[in-house]
Design a protein around this motif. Structure first.
Motif, PDB file in Angstrom:
ATOM      1  N   UNK A   1       0.520  -0.899   0.089  1.00 60.15           N
ATOM      2  CA  UNK A   1       0.475  -0.500  -0.890  1.00 60.15           C
ATOM      3  C   UNK A   1       0.897   1.382  -0.441  1.00 60.15           C
ATOM      4  N   UNK A   2       0.775   1.715  -1.288  1.00 58.78           N
ATOM      5  CA  UNK A   2       1.676   2.670  -1.212  1.00 58.78           C
ATOM      6  C   UNK A   2       1.225   4.321  -0.534  1.00 58.78           C
ATOM      7  N   UNK A   3      -0.464   4.334  -0.094  1.00 62.69           N
ATOM      8  CA  UNK A   3      -0.845   5.221   0.686  1.00 62.69           C
ATOM      9  C   UNK A   3      -0.534   4.774   2.888  1.00 62.69           C
ATOM     10  N   UNK A   4      -0.374   3.408   2.618  1.00 64.94           N
ATOM     11  CA  UNK A   4      -0.289   3.607   4.316  1.00 64.94           C
ATOM     12  C   UNK A   4       1.659   3.694   4.064  1.00 64.94           C
ATOM     13  N   UNK A   5       2.266   3.307   3.611  1.00 59.60           N
ATOM     14  CA  UNK A   5       3.672   3.868   3.010  1.00 59.60           C
ATOM     15  C   UNK A   5       4.116   5.372   3.827  1.00 59.60           C
ATOM     16  N   UNK A   6       3.396   6.221   2.500  1.00 58.94           N
ATOM     17  CA  UNK A   6       3.394   7.067   3.031  1.00 58.94           C
ATOM     18  C   UNK A   6       2.937   8.020   4.594  1.00 58.94           C
ATOM     19  N   UNK A   7       2.214   7.177   5.184  1.00 59.60           N
ATOM     20  CA  UNK A   7       1.739   7.402   6.316  1.00 59.60           C
ATOM     21  C   UNK A   7       2.815   7.170   7.010  1.00 59.60           C
ATOM     22  N   UNK A   8       3.059   6.182   7.429  1.00 61.05           N
ATOM     23  CA  UNK A   8       4.253   5.171   7.940  1.00 61.05           C
ATOM     24  C   UNK A   8       5.133   5.954   7.936  1.00 61.05           C
TER      25      UNK A   8
END
Ligand code: GTP
Ligand code: MG
Length: 242
Positions: free
Chosen positions: A233-240
């Protein structure tokens, strides 16, 4: 199989009354007893709105929210309140003693039960340090306790109700990382049969969740465990990384 404690959102779309566009679109997921489901997403993504539909603060415009296999609009509100505890994002304390605030009208809860709930919520030591313990007074709006103390009292209040389902809306954000970790470990030990849905900002709060829903602009864009989402998940990676 028993559906007690099962929460299901089925193709749920929701708009606030009078608003033109929906804040939640086609949300589907199931949370089962013993599971922790985490919801993560940027501010305004719709996390609080999503939680609000289970205790029927609002009703969806499309789709269904089910509790124990029954659509919530067919359940008595009092029954939902008994089975579901929501710890709101801005938890509210009223003018009265700590005991009053923890019982919240549940006069049958014993002092022992209040202390047990406080212990799990990591709030027992600061209450014990107060001269009047459980009988110490809280000012209107909880202005004489810190943000972290207020969060812990409101988590303890939820525990006192012994619900089947816990909804935590960003309930650990005012706690330091170590207290957050201790609290969630204690929570896991005492709520083994409960269904837990956690909205969080901090990644460390949710890495152990059975499933993480990544909410973006009112849609679930990705779902999986922490490890799975790191891969997919790119979105999750961004949040992390943020
Ligand atoms: P944070 O708590 O800031 O992380 O955001 P959130 O993910 O909890 O978002 P929330 O569900 O509060 O809001 C989603 C969208 O609904 C936003 O665009 C809000 O402006 C809007 N919204 C929230 N509450 C209300 C309300 O009571 N009325 C209306 N009309 N819109 C609302
Ligand atoms: Mg919110």
């Amino acid at each position: 199989a028993s559906l007690a404690g099962v929460v299901e959102y089925r193709n749920v779309t929701f708009a606030y009354p009078g608003a033109e566009s929906p804040v939640l679109s086609n949300i589907s997921f199931t949370a089962r007893p013993g599971q922790t489901i985490a919801i993560i997403g940027s501010t305004g993504a719709g996390k609080t709105s999503l939680l609000s539909l289970l205790p029927r603060l609002y009703d969806p415009v499309e789709g269904q929210v089910l509790l124990d296999g029954v659509p919530v609009d067919q359940l008595d509100r009092a029954e939902i309140t008994k089975r579901v505890a929501l710890v709101p994002q801005r938890p509210y304390l009223f003018s009265g003693t700590i005991a009053h605030n923890l019982r919240f009208g549940r006069t049958e809860a014993t002092d022992q039960e209040l202390w047990n709930a406080l212990r799990v919520a990591q709030g027992d030591s600061f209450v014990r340090e107060k001269t009047n313990g459980l009988d110490s007074r809280i000012a209107q709006g909880g202005t004489n306790v810190s943000g972290g103390q207020r969060q812990r009292l409101c988590i303890a209040r939820a525990l006192v109700t012994k619900p089947r389902v816990y909804l935590f809306d960003d309930s650990f954000s005012a706690l330091d990382v170590a207290t957050d970790a201790r609290l969630r470990a204690a929570l896991k030990d005492t709520t083994t049969d409960a269904t837990v849905i956690i909205v969080a900002q901090r990644i460390s709060t949710i890495t152990g969740a059975d499933q993480i829903l990544v909410l973006d602009n009112g849609r679930i864009v990705d779902r999986g465990t922490h490890e799975e989402l790191l891969e997919t998940s790119p979105t999750y990676q961004e949040i992390v990384e943020s």
